[in-house]
Design an enzyme around this catalytic site. Structure first.
Site, short mmCIF file in Angstrom:
data_model
loop_
_atom_site.label_atom_id
_atom_site.label_comp_id
_atom_site.label_asym_id
_atom_site.label_seq_id
_atom_site.Cartn_x
_atom_site.Cartn_y
_atom_site.Cartn_z
N PHE A 139 -1.47 -4.41 -3.39
CA PHE A 139 -0.53 -5.24 -2.62
C PHE A 139 0.55 -4.33 -2.05
O PHE A 139 1.21 -3.61 -2.79
CB PHE A 139 0.11 -6.32 -3.50
CG PHE A 139 1.03 -7.22 -2.72
CD1 PHE A 139 0.53 -8.30 -2.00
CD2 PHE A 139 2.40 -6.98 -2.67
CE1 PHE A 139 1.36 -9.12 -1.25
CE2 PHE A 139 3.24 -7.79 -1.93
CZ PHE A 139 2.72 -8.86 -1.21
N ASP B 202 2.86 3.89 -3.58
CA ASP B 202 3.72 2.72 -3.44
C ASP B 202 4.38 2.47 -4.80
O ASP B 202 3.72 1.99 -5.73
CB ASP B 202 2.88 1.52 -2.99
CG ASP B 202 3.73 0.26 -2.81
OD1 ASP B 202 4.84 0.21 -3.37
OD2 ASP B 202 3.26 -0.66 -2.12
N LYS C 148 12.60 -2.68 -4.21
CA LYS C 148 13.11 -3.70 -5.12
C LYS C 148 14.49 -3.46 -5.76
O LYS C 148 15.47 -4.04 -5.33
CB LYS C 148 12.06 -4.01 -6.17
CG LYS C 148 10.84 -4.73 -5.54
CD LYS C 148 9.95 -5.25 -6.59
CE LYS C 148 8.69 -5.91 -6.05
NZ LYS C 148 8.92 -7.27 -5.55
N1 PLP Z 1 4.51 -3.02 -2.51
C1 PLP Z 1 4.50 -3.46 -3.77
C2 PLP Z 1 3.82 -2.66 -4.83
C3 PLP Z 1 5.12 -4.67 -4.09
O1 PLP Z 1 5.10 -5.10 -5.36
C4 PLP Z 1 5.75 -5.39 -3.07
C5 PLP Z 1 6.38 -6.69 -3.35
O2 PLP Z 1 6.16 -7.33 -4.34
C6 PLP Z 1 5.74 -4.90 -1.77
C7 PLP Z 1 5.11 -3.70 -1.53
C8 PLP Z 1 6.41 -5.64 -0.65
O3 PLP Z 1 7.77 -5.63 -0.82
P1 PLP Z 1 8.72 -6.66 -0.03
O4 PLP Z 1 8.41 -8.01 -0.57
O5 PLP Z 1 10.11 -6.19 -0.33
O6 PLP Z 1 8.36 -6.54 1.42
#
Ligand code: PLP
Length: 418
Positions: A140, A225, A254
């Site tokens: 994700f 990520d 986050k």
């Molecule tokens: N990447 C990861 C691993 C995430 O857990 C999330 C959100 O939960 C995102 C990207 C996307 O982040 P945002 O919701 O701040 O766009």
């Protein structure tokens, strides 16, 4: 306004994107959040991993109040004092050389993808630039188009096809599959060191090592990520530091600005040179308020030794959960790295009920990947908070297992009788 009135108004006016819990939050203090009726909840989700210092930490509110008086937004047409200082701290902590600031996780990931494509062009040497991206099953990375294109879960992608071309998915932790799909047409491989929305799954060291080796061999970027796993959550500043393997690009977001929207991309000097002014940018990203708060967040982690504390608390939580697993057949797996915790249950319906019942008992957790209970507590929790959550989870699981058994016995009785 009460919950019903708020729900009614939202139902009439907002896009139907969220299926919210029926709780109207009003304020937070420490590890607790309170609803409009004054009911207190122990927050073991911290706004999906954002409120790492809990609510109302004095170091954060102080900087926010000061900066509110000085300057909230400046745009990136001008300098302010904090982007450079924040970049200095983040590059030191991550082993990277340069930073770009944006507003969210998905924006950080988009920037990383653009860097990969731009970097590949700088290495072209007359031949066609490599442009394929390898991403992981079950991953994700966010909701914008590039992030969706690299997100390996059909439910997020399918309604929006066609997505960005050139992405191929690799089975997470399958070294043979990785080797098969990696060649000189790949410009980047992107992965979460711990998959969050994918059910709290940890990458294997051998897989990560192979990704590093193949990325080096084919001059592709290795992108991690760490939007959910980074900045102390796993008991180290970055989850990749557990493995001793470094990326070329890392994305974070986050908890970075303690509740304000702020994301960042960190990368190496050679990669950063593929961008020049005008190729990427943002109006809001890296504003003075968000960056000043992020500096205070990092200072607080250091001063209060919260990353070490997250590591200790994670170990304690793991021990308690494993003991709980011995008592409850419904728990099929416990996965823990620091305070990034997944408890897999034998059914999605059960996980849904458990989250609801925990909330009724005043504890916030959530469910990810259908049947995994997810815990992302603030780093400032103590053992007593863990004990409270375990005690309540124990009761809820016992209650549910009791009901399942009673239902099964009832069924058995009915079938004997017929
Ligand atoms: N990447 C990861 C691993 C995430 O857990 C999330 C959100 O939960 C995102 C990207 C996307 O982040 P945002 O919701 O701040 O766009």
């Amino acid at each position: 306004m009460n919950l019903e009135a708020v729900m009614k108004r939202e139902a009439a006016l907002l896009l139907p994107t969220y299926d919210r819990y029926r709780v109207l939050l009003r304020k937070g203090k420490g590890v607790y959040v309170y609803d409009a009726s004054g009911r207190k909840y122990l927050d073991f989700l911290s706004g999906i991993g954002v409120n790492a210092l809990g609510y109302g930490h004095p170091a954060i509110t102080k900087v926010m109040a000061r900066q509110l008086e000085l300057l909230v937004h400046s745009s990136n047409l001008f300098f302010h004092e904090y982007q450079g200082e924040l970049a200095e701290r983040l590059t030191r902590l991550s082993g990277m050389d340069r930073a770009f600031f944006c507003n969210s996780g998905t924006e950080a990931w988009e920037c990383a993808l653009k860097l990969a494509r731009a970097y590949a062009r700088t290495r072209r040497n007359g031949s066609k630039p490599s442009w394929r991206v390898l991403a992981m099953d079950n991953s994700f990375h966010g909701r914008t188009f590039g992030s969706l294109a690299t997100t390996g879960q059909a439910k997020y992608r399918d309604p929006f096809m066609p997505l960005m071309p050139g992405v191929e998915f690799v089975h997470y932790n399958d070294v043979d599959d990785l080797r098969k799909k990696f060649d000189s047409s790949v410009c980047a491989i992107g992965l979460e060191v711990v998959q969050g929305e994918g059910g709290i799954r940890l990458v294997d060291k051998q897989f990560l090592q192979t990704a590093r080796t193949l990325a080096n061999k084919f001059h592709a970027l290795l992108i991690f990520d760490e939007i959910q796993s980074g900045l102390g959550r796993t008991g180290k500043m970055f989850a990749y530091q557990h493995y001793g393997i470094s990326p070329d690009v890392v994305t974070i977001a986050k908890p970075l600005a303690a509740g304000l929207p702020l994301g960042a991309v960190l990368t190496k000097e050679a990669v950063s040179r593929s961008f020049h002014p005008g190729m990427h940018g943002t109006t809001f990203g890296g504003g003075p308020m968000a960056c000043a708060v992020a500096i205070a967040f990092l200072q607080t982690l250091e001063r209060e030794k919260l990353v070490e504390h997250a590591h200790k608390m994670g170990n304690y939580l793991r021990e308690q959960l494993e003991a709980l697993q011995d008592r409850h057949k419904a728990i099929t797996d416990v996965r823990v790295l620091g305070l990034m915790v997944g408890v897999e249950l034998n059914s999605g319906e059960l996980a849904k009920t458990v989250v609801k019942k925990m909330m009724e008992r005043g504890v916030i957790i959530n469910r990810t990947h259908e049947n995994v209970l997810r815990f992302l507590p603030p780093y400032v929790i103590g053992k007593a908070h863990v004990d409270e959550v375990i005690e309540k989870l124990d009761l809820v699981l016992a209650e549910e297992e009791g009901q399942i058994n009673t239902r099964a016995q009832g069924k058995a009785r009915r079938s004997i009788a017929s």
